[in-house]
Design a protein around this motif. Sequence first.
Motif, PDB file in Angstrom:
ATOM      1  N   GLY A  54      77.011  10.946  57.263  1.00 60.93           N
ATOM      2  CA  GLY A  54      77.310   9.745  56.480  1.00 60.93           C
ATOM      3  C   GLY A  54      77.397  10.014  54.995  1.00 60.93           C
ATOM      4  O   GLY A  54      77.800   9.127  54.228  1.00 60.93           O
ATOM      5  N   PHE A  77      76.168   4.017  56.801  1.00 58.24           N
ATOM      6  CA  PHE A  77      74.853   4.592  57.094  1.00 58.24           C
ATOM      7  C   PHE A  77      74.379   4.361  58.527  1.00 58.24           C
ATOM      8  O   PHE A  77      73.248   4.698  58.859  1.00 58.24           O
ATOM      9  CB  PHE A  77      73.810   4.004  56.135  1.00 58.24           C
ATOM     10  CG  PHE A  77      74.009   4.413  54.701  1.00 58.24           C
ATOM     11  CD1 PHE A  77      73.849   5.730  54.300  1.00 58.24           C
ATOM     12  CD2 PHE A  77      74.370   3.474  53.738  1.00 58.24           C
ATOM     13  CE1 PHE A  77      74.030   6.109  52.980  1.00 58.24           C
ATOM     14  CE2 PHE A  77      74.548   3.832  52.410  1.00 58.24           C
ATOM     15  CZ  PHE A  77      74.379   5.166  52.029  1.00 58.24           C
ATOM     16  N   ALA A  96      79.710   7.681  52.399  1.00 56.91           N
ATOM     17  CA  ALA A  96      78.976   6.873  51.426  1.00 56.91           C
ATOM     18  C   ALA A  96      79.411   7.152  49.991  1.00 56.91           C
ATOM     19  O   ALA A  96      79.243   6.306  49.105  1.00 56.91           O
ATOM     20  CB  ALA A  96      77.476   7.118  51.561  1.00 56.91           C
ATOM     21  N   CYS A 153      69.924  -1.241  50.932  1.00 54.03           N
ATOM     22  CA  CYS A 153      69.295  -1.417  52.247  1.00 54.03           C
ATOM     23  C   CYS A 153      68.506  -2.729  52.307  1.00 54.03           C
ATOM     24  O   CYS A 153      68.553  -3.441  53.308  1.00 54.03           O
ATOM     25  CB  CYS A 153      68.382  -0.233  52.554  1.00 54.03           C
ATOM     26  SG  CYS A 153      67.811  -0.187  54.267  1.00 54.03           S
ATOM     27  N   SER A 182      73.298   7.615  60.101  1.00 54.47           N
ATOM     28  CA  SER A 182      72.592   8.540  59.221  1.00 54.47           C
ATOM     29  C   SER A 182      71.077   8.368  59.331  1.00 54.47           C
ATOM     30  O   SER A 182      70.579   7.265  59.546  1.00 54.47           O
ATOM     31  CB  SER A 182      73.030   8.302  57.771  1.00 54.47           C
ATOM     32  OG  SER A 182      72.327   9.166  56.895  1.00 54.47           O
ATOM     33  N   GLN A 241      65.266   5.539  59.064  1.00 58.37           N
ATOM     34  CA  GLN A 241      66.132   6.108  58.031  1.00 58.37           C
ATOM     35  C   GLN A 241      65.307   6.263  56.757  1.00 58.37           C
ATOM     36  O   GLN A 241      64.749   5.289  56.260  1.00 58.37           O
ATOM     37  CB  GLN A 241      67.321   5.186  57.747  1.00 58.37           C
ATOM     38  CG  GLN A 241      68.284   5.014  58.908  1.00 58.37           C
ATOM     39  CD  GLN A 241      69.404   4.042  58.557  1.00 58.37           C
ATOM     40  OE1 GLN A 241      69.152   2.914  58.143  1.00 58.37           O
ATOM     41  NE2 GLN A 241      70.642   4.468  58.730  1.00 58.37           N
ATOM     42  N   GLY A 243      69.954   3.326  47.056  1.00 54.86           N
ATOM     43  CA  GLY A 243      69.910   3.155  48.508  1.00 54.86           C
ATOM     44  C   GLY A 243      68.940   2.072  48.913  1.00 54.86           C
ATOM     45  O   GLY A 243      69.186   1.308  49.856  1.00 54.86           O
ATOM     46  N   VAL A 247      69.281   7.451  53.637  1.00 54.26           N
ATOM     47  CA  VAL A 247      70.026   6.437  52.897  1.00 54.26           C
ATOM     48  C   VAL A 247      69.858   6.692  51.404  1.00 54.26           C
ATOM     49  O   VAL A 247      68.742   6.861  50.911  1.00 54.26           O
ATOM     50  CB  VAL A 247      69.525   5.015  53.243  1.00 54.26           C
ATOM     51  CG1 VAL A 247      70.174   3.983  52.339  1.00 54.26           C
ATOM     52  CG2 VAL A 247      69.800   4.687  54.699  1.00 54.26           C
TER      53      VAL A 247
END
Length: 386
Positions: free
Chosen positions: A377, A351, A381, A181, A354, A170, A177, A357
């Motif tokens: 996504g 996510f 989101a 993450c 996806s 990703q 993001g 991100v």
Amino acid sequence: MPRPNREEQFETGEICIVHAVQRCVRRAFLAGVDAATGKDYSYRKEWIRRRMEALASVFGIDVLSYAIMSNHLHVILRNRPDVVASWSDAEVAIRWLRVFPGRRMEEHLAEPTEHEVKVLAANSERIAEIRLRMSDISWFMRSLAEPISRLANKQDECTGRFWEGRFKAQRIVDEAGLLACSMYVDLNPVRAAMTSDPEKAPHTSAFDRIQASQGKRIDSAAFDLKPVPTEEAAKQIRETPVDELREQRKAKKRNPTGKRIKRDAWLAPLTLSPDKLSGDAEVNRDGVRASDKGFLQVSVREYLRLLRWTAKQNIDGMAAAIPSSLASTLTQLGIDASMWRDLVWNWQKYFGKSSCVGSPDSMRLDAKRCGKHHHQGQASASACFI
């Protein structure tokens, strides 16, 4: 829906950040307790961590965050072609030969010599190809996965796959993001109910950073980037018994450089240096990681405080009010503080499918880069961003 081509997600010559997920075949617990046999393979997590640490010392790739679970691995990587460009041809050659020594008569030695480095460095076409690979996330993941698979198969006296297949990637397109993450990755053991406290979750980047803040040090797994003098190598082969050479090689593998480092020294620093120019490669000179460049505009203390708070919000609908100072940090990044808990704990909902991100605006821009209208996504989101 098939996964996108790698060239759509990242290019070797372009700096980008990628969240990679590598799963064990059939999601079996090959790095944990095997439910079928009761055998505990948890020690293999340290194999994986040390291999990542070793690769971080030679590749032009920064390891930002990671979590090694019983049946899969999460790692956030940033490729650094700008760092690789600063290396001499000889540096590129020794780094490559450390990871890929090639077939040789004296497998018990397996140490690149000065002569081998000079021969490879003189091959300009080959060096140009290797430079690209040294900042290629796919080559990093390949160099991580294959040796672990061979080692586990040898131990289990079997053949076949250890890893499920190619890793899922990703692309992370903005700091909002990246923060979310990183938090998701560090909280994987908490989400899996292996622990309720990130401080008690080894084999995660959060654990390493917490331990380092307490002064904990470890034997470095970094590769030794000094080639063996050719005459010395020949003398060793002539005068040292093969069994003794093998034992010496095993001992050196445990700590190739003889250094002891802070537990998180091989990871990229968490905090971006405000006094550095954005174009500064910040090349690391200690031989333990690609660069000294951070990746978030928050301090380690702020990050860990937010991590601990988020770890406690494990029951749906029961999240406490987020402290104002933490809420301010999230708001500055465009994240809706009231949705932070949901974003991290229900990451798969937003996510999971996806290939990208970030905030909806950043995802929209990246979709245009790929020639698409939007990323999967993107709409869901949007509920988590201002």
